[in-house]
Design a protein around this motif. Structure first.
Motif, mmCIF file in Angstrom:
data_model
loop_
_atom_site.group_PDB
_atom_site.id
_atom_site.type_symbol
_atom_site.label_atom_id
_atom_site.label_comp_id
_atom_site.label_asym_id
_atom_site.label_seq_id
_atom_site.Cartn_x
_atom_site.Cartn_y
_atom_site.Cartn_z
ATOM 1 N N UNK A 265 0.826 -1.207 0.000
ATOM 2 C CA UNK A 265 0.000 0.000 0.000
ATOM 3 C C UNK A 265 0.852 1.244 0.000
ATOM 4 N N UNK A 266 0.447 2.231 -0.807
ATOM 5 C CA UNK A 266 1.089 3.542 -0.804
ATOM 6 C C UNK A 266 0.085 4.539 -0.247
ATOM 7 N N UNK A 267 0.538 5.414 0.628
ATOM 8 C CA UNK A 267 -0.361 6.378 1.250
ATOM 9 C C UNK A 267 -0.218 7.736 0.551
ATOM 10 N N UNK A 268 -1.199 8.065 -0.282
ATOM 11 C CA UNK A 268 -1.095 9.261 -1.131
ATOM 12 C C UNK A 268 -2.194 10.283 -0.876
ATOM 13 N N UNK A 269 -3.008 10.051 0.161
ATOM 14 C CA UNK A 269 -4.152 10.962 0.376
ATOM 15 C C UNK A 269 -3.688 12.407 0.566
ATOM 16 N N UNK A 270 -2.549 12.574 1.215
ATOM 17 C CA UNK A 270 -2.089 13.917 1.585
ATOM 18 C C UNK A 270 -1.688 14.757 0.373
ATOM 19 N N UNK A 271 -0.982 14.137 -0.576
ATOM 20 C CA UNK A 271 -0.376 14.939 -1.645
ATOM 21 C C UNK A 271 -0.829 14.583 -3.053
ATOM 22 N N UNK A 272 -1.862 13.760 -3.161
ATOM 23 C CA UNK A 272 -2.294 13.324 -4.498
ATOM 24 C C UNK A 272 -2.557 14.474 -5.459
ATOM 25 N N UNK A 273 -3.291 15.483 -5.058
ATOM 26 C CA UNK A 273 -3.671 16.516 -6.032
ATOM 27 C C UNK A 273 -2.458 17.320 -6.495
ATOM 28 N N UNK A 274 -1.508 17.578 -5.588
ATOM 29 C CA UNK A 274 -0.284 18.281 -5.995
ATOM 30 C C UNK A 274 0.527 17.415 -6.964
ATOM 31 N N UNK A 275 0.608 16.122 -6.665
ATOM 32 C CA UNK A 275 1.362 15.215 -7.537
ATOM 33 C C UNK A 275 0.704 15.109 -8.914
ATOM 34 N N UNK A 276 -0.622 15.049 -8.930
ATOM 35 C CA UNK A 276 -1.312 14.946 -10.226
ATOM 36 C C UNK A 276 -1.123 16.212 -11.054
ATOM 37 N N UNK A 277 -1.111 17.372 -10.388
ATOM 38 C CA UNK A 277 -0.877 18.611 -11.134
ATOM 39 C C UNK A 277 0.509 18.553 -11.787
ATOM 40 N N UNK A 278 1.490 18.054 -11.025
ATOM 41 C CA UNK A 278 2.850 17.921 -11.567
ATOM 42 C C UNK A 278 2.853 16.991 -12.791
ATOM 43 N N UNK A 279 2.225 15.826 -12.625
ATOM 44 C CA UNK A 279 2.204 14.822 -13.698
ATOM 45 C C UNK A 279 1.490 15.357 -14.946
ATOM 46 N N UNK A 280 0.335 15.947 -14.749
ATOM 47 C CA UNK A 280 -0.439 16.430 -15.907
ATOM 48 C C UNK A 280 0.274 17.620 -16.568
ATOM 49 N N UNK A 281 0.916 18.453 -15.776
ATOM 50 C CA UNK A 281 1.661 19.564 -16.385
ATOM 51 C C UNK A 281 2.815 19.013 -17.216
ATOM 52 N N UNK A 282 3.522 18.034 -16.634
ATOM 53 C CA UNK A 282 4.667 17.444 -17.340
ATOM 54 C C UNK A 282 4.236 16.888 -18.705
ATOM 55 N N UNK A 283 3.019 16.340 -18.762
ATOM 56 C CA UNK A 283 2.534 15.755 -20.010
ATOM 57 C C UNK A 283 1.721 16.747 -20.847
ATOM 58 N N UNK A 284 1.782 18.020 -20.489
ATOM 59 C CA UNK A 284 1.065 19.044 -21.269
ATOM 60 C C UNK A 284 -0.433 18.841 -21.250
ATOM 61 N N UNK A 285 -0.969 18.355 -20.123
ATOM 62 C CA UNK A 285 -2.383 17.986 -20.086
ATOM 63 C C UNK A 285 -3.105 18.585 -18.877
ATOM 64 N N UNK A 286 -2.622 19.702 -18.380
ATOM 65 C CA UNK A 286 -3.277 20.289 -17.193
ATOM 66 C C UNK A 286 -4.761 20.527 -17.429
ATOM 67 N N UNK A 287 -5.101 20.837 -18.672
ATOM 68 C CA UNK A 287 -6.513 21.112 -18.968
ATOM 69 C C UNK A 287 -7.364 19.838 -18.928
ATOM 70 N N UNK A 288 -6.728 18.676 -18.799
ATOM 71 C CA UNK A 288 -7.506 17.431 -18.707
ATOM 72 C C UNK A 288 -7.503 16.822 -17.304
ATOM 73 N N UNK A 289 -6.840 17.492 -16.377
ATOM 74 C CA UNK A 289 -6.823 16.977 -14.997
ATOM 75 C C UNK A 289 -8.232 16.935 -14.397
ATOM 76 N N UNK A 290 -9.049 17.920 -14.733
ATOM 77 C CA UNK A 290 -10.409 17.944 -14.188
ATOM 78 C C UNK A 290 -11.229 16.754 -14.691
ATOM 79 N N UNK A 291 -11.015 16.364 -15.944
ATOM 80 C CA UNK A 291 -11.729 15.175 -16.454
ATOM 81 C C UNK A 291 -11.381 13.965 -15.604
#
Ligand code: DOR
Ligand code: ZN
Length: 347
Positions: A265-291
């Motif tokens: 198990x990985x515990x990601x509740x604390x930082x998931x949204x910050x990490x996802x913003x990083x990942x989606x930005x890296x892939x040029x997809x910030x506008x699809x994070x909301x989807x």
């Protein structure tokens, strides 16, 4: 330069909250950012009946910090003696949003799960009839099958035959970890969805095993090779409706993670949204994070998207979150992506 985006409040379509002191300690981490979560039923003993789910929901609501607005979406743990009528009643009352199928022995507290799908067909037929989704832990448990192949073999030998037998059953492939899973979900039609965790977008098996074993990167299904991580990234950032966020944030105290037989198990509740913003930005997809985080999940589950919003801000300097959450059950290590993250969720 600061950059920011506003999203509808996200939901977590796969979450472990546990019970007692652990629940008390970890629930605020999720409730801070997420409006709703599908709550996994693999407690000891598991949440099998509607009555048990109602009691567990009440314990979760009682553990919420004051002023928090968070709705637990309850699930039932499918066993070979589950009563289809109890499931239907729990669904009709609005209490239960999904049933979870664990192949017996596949993961934490799954020994009471399903050995033989034939034995649960009456329940699955009832669920197909009433439109109640089945969430599936998609790994075979045959000791002959290599752990890195268990998802692909499950799709071929269990999931696909089941879906052919019962095409009207709505199924969520939980925490897919392979290209095979992403492709199968993509081609599966409107009754099939797939959750993807935050950590499987970030780590591959090398991160867990090279240079020393990293127990906080061990989860199930286990992280796979890089080509699979990239396939998951492409799926999540595509915006395609069948992929949605299920963090599988799964707290275990450090003493049981840093152990000769460490828990998954990985515990990601604390930082998931910050990490996802990083990942989606890296892939040029910030506008699809909301989807991925806020729209596709509710659409699959037939629920409205959240009205409230959260704001993600990118700062010039790396952002920090606690290394551990100190619960009364013991410390729980927060997932560390291994690189600086400049995003944070602002109130
Ligand atoms: O890593 C995992 N942890 N995968 C699961 O399927 C279960 C979960 C847990 O409950 O700890
Ligand atoms: Zn899980």
């Amino acid at each position: 330069m600061t950059q920011e985006i506003t999203l509808r409040r996200p939901d977590d379509w796969h979450l472990h909250l546990r019970d007692g002191a652990m629940l008390q300690g970890v629930l605020p981490e999720t409730a801070r950012h997420f409006a709703r979560a599908i709550i996994m039923p693999n407690l000891v003993p598991p949440v099998v009946t509607g009555a048990q789910a109602a009691q567990y929901r009440d314990r979760i609501l009682a553990a919420l910090p004051e002023g928090a607005s968070f709705q637990p979406l309850m699930t039932l743990y499918l066993t070979e003696s589950t009563d289809a009528e109890d499931v239907a009643a729990a669904h009709a009352s609005g209490l239960v949003k999904a049933v979870k199928l664990y192949p017996a022995g596949a993961t934490t507290n799954s020994h009471g799960g399903v050995h033989d799908v034939d034995k649960v067909m009456p329940v699955l037929e009832k669920m197909a009839q009433i439109g109640l989704p089945l969430c599936v832990h998609g790994e075979v448990t045959d000791p002959q099958v290599d752990i890195f192949d268990r998802e692909a073999v499950f799709i071929d030998t269990v999931l696909d035959p089941l879906r052919r037998r019962l095409p009207s059953l709505r199924v969520v492939m939980e925490h897919i970890t392979t290209q095979d899973g992403a492709d199968y979900a993509r081609d599966g039609g409107p009754n099939l969805g797939a959750t993807i965790t935050t950590h499987h977008l970030i780590i591959n098996r090398n991160h867990m095993l090279v240079g020393g074993i990293k127990p906080h990167y061990y989860c199930l299904p286990v992280a796979k090779r890089e080509k699979h991580r990239l396939a998951l990234r492409a799926a999540a950032t595509s915006g395609a409706g069948r992929y949605f966020l299920g963090t599988d944030s799964a707290p275990h105290v450090d003493a049981l993670k840093e152990h000769a037989c460490g828990c998954a198990g990985c515990f990601t509740a604390t930082n998931t949204m910050a990490l996802l913003a990083h990942v989606f930005e890296e892939d040029g997809a910030l506008d699809r994070l909301e989807d991925f985080a806020s729209l596709n999940g509710p659409a699959f589950y037939g629920l409205p998207a959240n009205e409230a919003c959260i704001r993600l801000v990118k700062h010039d300097s790396p952002q920090h979150w606690p290394e551990k959450i100190f619960t009364e059950a013991g410390p729980v290590t927060v997932f560390n992506p291994g690189y600086p993250v400049h995003w944070s969720v602002e109130a």
